[in-house]
Write an enzyme that holds these catalytic residues in place. Structure first.
Site, short mmCIF file in Angstrom:
data_model
loop_
_atom_site.label_atom_id
_atom_site.label_comp_id
_atom_site.label_asym_id
_atom_site.label_seq_id
_atom_site.Cartn_x
_atom_site.Cartn_y
_atom_site.Cartn_z
N HIS A 70 6.68 4.18 12.56
CA HIS A 70 6.76 4.16 11.10
C HIS A 70 7.86 5.15 10.69
CE1 HIS A 70 4.54 3.80 7.09
NE2 HIS A 70 5.40 4.77 6.86
N ASN A 118 10.59 4.16 2.87
CA ASN A 118 10.26 3.50 4.12
C ASN A 118 11.45 2.65 4.59
OD1 ASN A 118 7.31 3.92 4.63
ND2 ASN A 118 7.19 3.19 2.53
N ARG A 159 0.83 -1.21 0.00
CA ARG A 159 0.00 0.00 0.00
C ARG A 159 0.87 1.27 0.00
NH1 ARG A 159 -0.67 4.71 2.50
NH2 ARG A 159 -0.43 3.72 4.55
N ASP A 160 1.51 1.56 1.10
CA ASP A 160 2.33 2.77 1.19
C ASP A 160 3.48 2.72 0.18
OD1 ASP A 160 3.38 5.16 2.13
OD2 ASP A 160 4.32 4.26 3.88
N CYS A 198 11.91 6.35 -4.37
CA CYS A 198 12.97 6.08 -5.33
C CYS A 198 14.30 6.43 -4.69
CB CYS A 198 12.78 6.91 -6.58
SG CYS A 198 14.18 6.73 -7.71
N HIS A 245 11.05 6.58 8.29
CA HIS A 245 11.56 6.68 6.92
C HIS A 245 13.07 6.83 6.95
CE1 HIS A 245 7.77 7.71 4.37
NE2 HIS A 245 7.56 6.72 5.21
#
Lengths: 319, 319
Positions: A220, A262, A28-29, A253, A222
């Site tokens: 969560h 992520n 999803r993400d 990317c 990054h």
């Protein structure tokens, strides 16, 4: 010792949790932030392979309007291809219309997506923070009435691209509001990847002091500045046992300026395995899945572990 | 807020050291592992720029035989171009011949390079571990007699590509031998990047229990599996204040299978800055230096922070 056999030596740290649940967000993400839109069958195959690798919570898709996220416009077609898997398959629902679509397909685990900052609430939801919360309130209530489980994503918990550092009390306020309306768990998002370990610890401590139990919190992170795993370790040390990650680091990317990738699930699993923390994930199968996906996307995975353990040469032209 | 202004919010963690010394290895460990051999003047410019960015310990070159490390065959020409910089400029010396060459140029900070495993000692030095220690003994003694400072690198402290996980007592034995012969500090190397935080903590604890003070220890992590910063954080929590890092992550091609890249200095500085730990490094200048080097090497820096903060588009062709 061949690469395929390479695994870390297991040395537990008694101050850390013994089990961690990985909330896999690649389908999803991850995919919603990739340029390419994949065929529905390939997404279904991806989710099946993730489940086969041992992941137990796999966020499947999003019921946001296709105009905003064309990469996931096929949610109605995709969900029935995966809903027989014996894993949790949460889906993102932005509003009541999205919830209707999800419920009609039988989805019972849903997630809403809130913002800790006014700037991002305006940019992403075209609402103030409080207007967005008001929009989620009936979504959360109805989902729970239907027997569902609701996750509340909270983005920009550490820094915001327009506002800079985000004050901790502001994050605490929105967290409490999401829990008060009935969210079962929260996912604290470092959407632009700026967090560092002291900041993570301070936010978790402030949330506890405001009455939010650590058991309701997921993290969560990054990897924009390479901090995701150090921040995750800090959260584990605080007692957090739900960690979001994306297979192969899908979702940013690796060559773009300000890549917002992520945390790669494989890099997380390597650390957890070395720490003797059970996740149930077969790292070899997961790496093979991410390599397969990277080949379809036509670029190397940004996951260091995928690159180190991968059996094939990554698609890249040396210059 | 523009990218150039992006900095982490400062939230100290009182359980961590207040100062950290970065031992910058890009010009030696980094460049010796790059395919390209750079002109001497460019290496000198690189070292000057690193000093200008605020790094205070910059390993400059190696006096190993040019046959083994052709990338650094110009040590005699390079050292005089940088030795007036007001920073520590250690150099690697593999044996007495190398020490002679270094001393003749006025170098007084030297490093020897030992192995914790027999396989790597054989492969890298064509000696047993103990034969290698015997070779270093007169090097360390003479360097100290000349008023020098000696660092002992110890590679394969966690895992070895031939032997797998390395038993902690084996590492402790070689560390004690290096200190007994007079090394002022040790650098514990995770040469293949397999370490995880519990393993790091266990080795540091075992060394303390064997009488090795934390103040004599530096750490040198590789990002092969994305673990370098989490491992570094763990070492800081143990009280380590010397951390090896490589500007731009120089030293491992990011696309090679089993890339053995060093921890990127920029990713380390981002974390330390967020933690309020003083290093004296100007992150913007350091990123600009690594971008300049990446452009010369014709490939993007593997440092996430360099990619996020870089002002120029990284050299990469999308496929």
């Amino acid at each position: 010792m061949s690469d395929a056999d390479a695994l870390p030596m297991v040395v537990p740290d008694p101050s850390l949790p013994t089990r961690v649940r990985i909330h896999e967000v690649g389908a999803r993400d991850g995919l919603q932030n990739e340029k390419a839109t994949l065929p529905t069958e390939m997404k279904a195959r991806f989710i099946h392979r993730l489940a086969d690798a041992g992941l137990t919570t796999i966020e499947a898709t999003s019921f946001v309007h296709p105009k905003w996220v064309p990469q996931l416009a096929d949610a109605e077609a995709l969900f029935p291809l995966v809903d027989d898997l014996p894993v949790a398959l949460p889906v993102l629902v932005p509003n009541e219309r999205g919830l209707d679509r999800a419920l009609a397909l039988g989805a019972r685990r849903v997630a809403v997506f809130a913002s800790a900052t006014e700037s991002f609430a305006k940019a992403n939801l075209n609402r103030t923070v409080d207007e967005a919360l008001a929009m989620f309130d009936p979504v959360v209530t109805r989902a729970r009435t239907e027997g569902g489980h609701v996750r509340g994503y909270l983005s920009m918990c550490f820094g915001d691209p327009w506002e800079g550092p985000v004050p901790i009390p502001q994050v605490v306020r929105v967290c409490r509001a999401l829990l008060a309306m009935g969210c079962d768990e929260l996912s604290l998002g470092d959407t632009i990847g700026v967090a560092t370990p002291g900041h993570v610890q301070a936010l978790l401590t402030a949330l506890n002091e405001a009455g939010v139990p650590t058991s309701a919190l997921g993290v969560h992170f990054h990897d924009t500045y390479g901090q995701a795993l150090a921040n995750t370790l800090t959260a584990l040390r605080h007692g957090v046992t739900t960690v979001d990650a994306s297979a192969g680091g899908l979702g940013g990317c690796p060559y773009a300026k300000s890549a917002t990738g992520n945390l790669a699930t494989e890099d997380l699993v390597w650390m957890l395995r070395g720490l003797g923390i059970d996740t149930g994930v077969d790292l070899g199968r997961l790496v093979a899945t991410s390599e397969w996906m990277a080949a379809h996307l036509g670029r190397p995975s940004p996951s260091r572990t995928v690159r180190a353990l991968g059996r094939t040469t990554q698609p890249h032209k040396e210059q």
